[in-house]
Design an enzyme around this catalytic site. Sequence first.
Site, short mmCIF file in Angstrom:
data_model
loop_
_atom_site.label_atom_id
_atom_site.label_comp_id
_atom_site.label_asym_id
_atom_site.label_seq_id
_atom_site.Cartn_x
_atom_site.Cartn_y
_atom_site.Cartn_z
N ASP A 59 0.76 -1.25 0.13
CA ASP A 59 0.20 -0.15 0.13
C ASP A 59 0.97 1.28 0.11
OD1 ASP A 59 -2.34 1.48 -0.01
OD2 ASP A 59 -2.96 0.69 1.93
N TYR A 125 7.50 -9.59 6.97
CA TYR A 125 7.32 -8.10 7.15
C TYR A 125 7.89 -7.71 8.36
CZ TYR A 125 4.06 -7.32 3.44
OH TYR A 125 3.39 -7.18 2.17
#
Length: 286
Positions: A59, A125
């Site tokens: 994003d 992540y």
Amino acid sequence: MSGPPPASVRLRFDVAYDGTDFTGWARQPGHRTVCATLEDTLGTVLRTPVSLTVAGRTDAGVHATGQVAHADVPESALKTRSIAGDPSRLVRRLAKMLPDDVRITAVQVVDGAFDARFAALRRHYRYRLTDAAFGAEPVRARDTAAWPRPLDVAAMAAAARTLVGLHDFAAFCRRREGATTIRDLQRFTWERADDGVLIAQVSADAFCWSMVRSLVGAVAAVGEGRRDISWCTGLLEQTQRTPDVPVAPARGLTLVGVDYPPASEWARRAEVTRDVRERPAPPPCC
């Protein structure tokens, strides 16, 4: 199973970028995106249109040090003077043309069974979060989010452990019609580094839209004492996204790696993944 068209080769690209000034990975008319920047530059160098398939569409504001993508290009495109049949030479060529905040760090020819998205086993992540009164150190402000209240890292780690496993993470994901929110969260840990920054390591088979930042926000609410661990665990019983879960800022999130099986298992892995994931391209995530 889809493979490269005749007289084409499939290339794997390892990608890194600072997402601060990008409107995410995916192309969007009128916006600067990672995908558009890479595809346009690759198209110029290879003298042919390039369409990238990516492991995870990050994003706006999210970074990557271990993103992976693939593309099919004509064999003839690799015979230009600057490449001379060696795709690895693209790395240096592209470094001269790409902006400073995005890089292709490695290029290799792979079998047509390789699929950056569907053949992936898991994504990793990292999230950097500071509760320092002054906020993030200036030299790390682009990849470190600030939290306005002191955080108990032990409480956050305990809350995170209760979320690991195969669950429906609907409470943590933005709704997407027809998409599953069942994910296998394989790792979610927290530690406070020597400089005081709290660092999360988060791994799963895949992530749905805003999932990682919502996970961070939920356990941070526990860490600041506003919520307890049972509230955090109870979110797994929700069947839709809840506004009670704060979404942590994008700047603290970085995609650090994508795991793939051995080459002999690429086709099978992609087939299995397609059985449980819808075919349309995924939305921005994490």
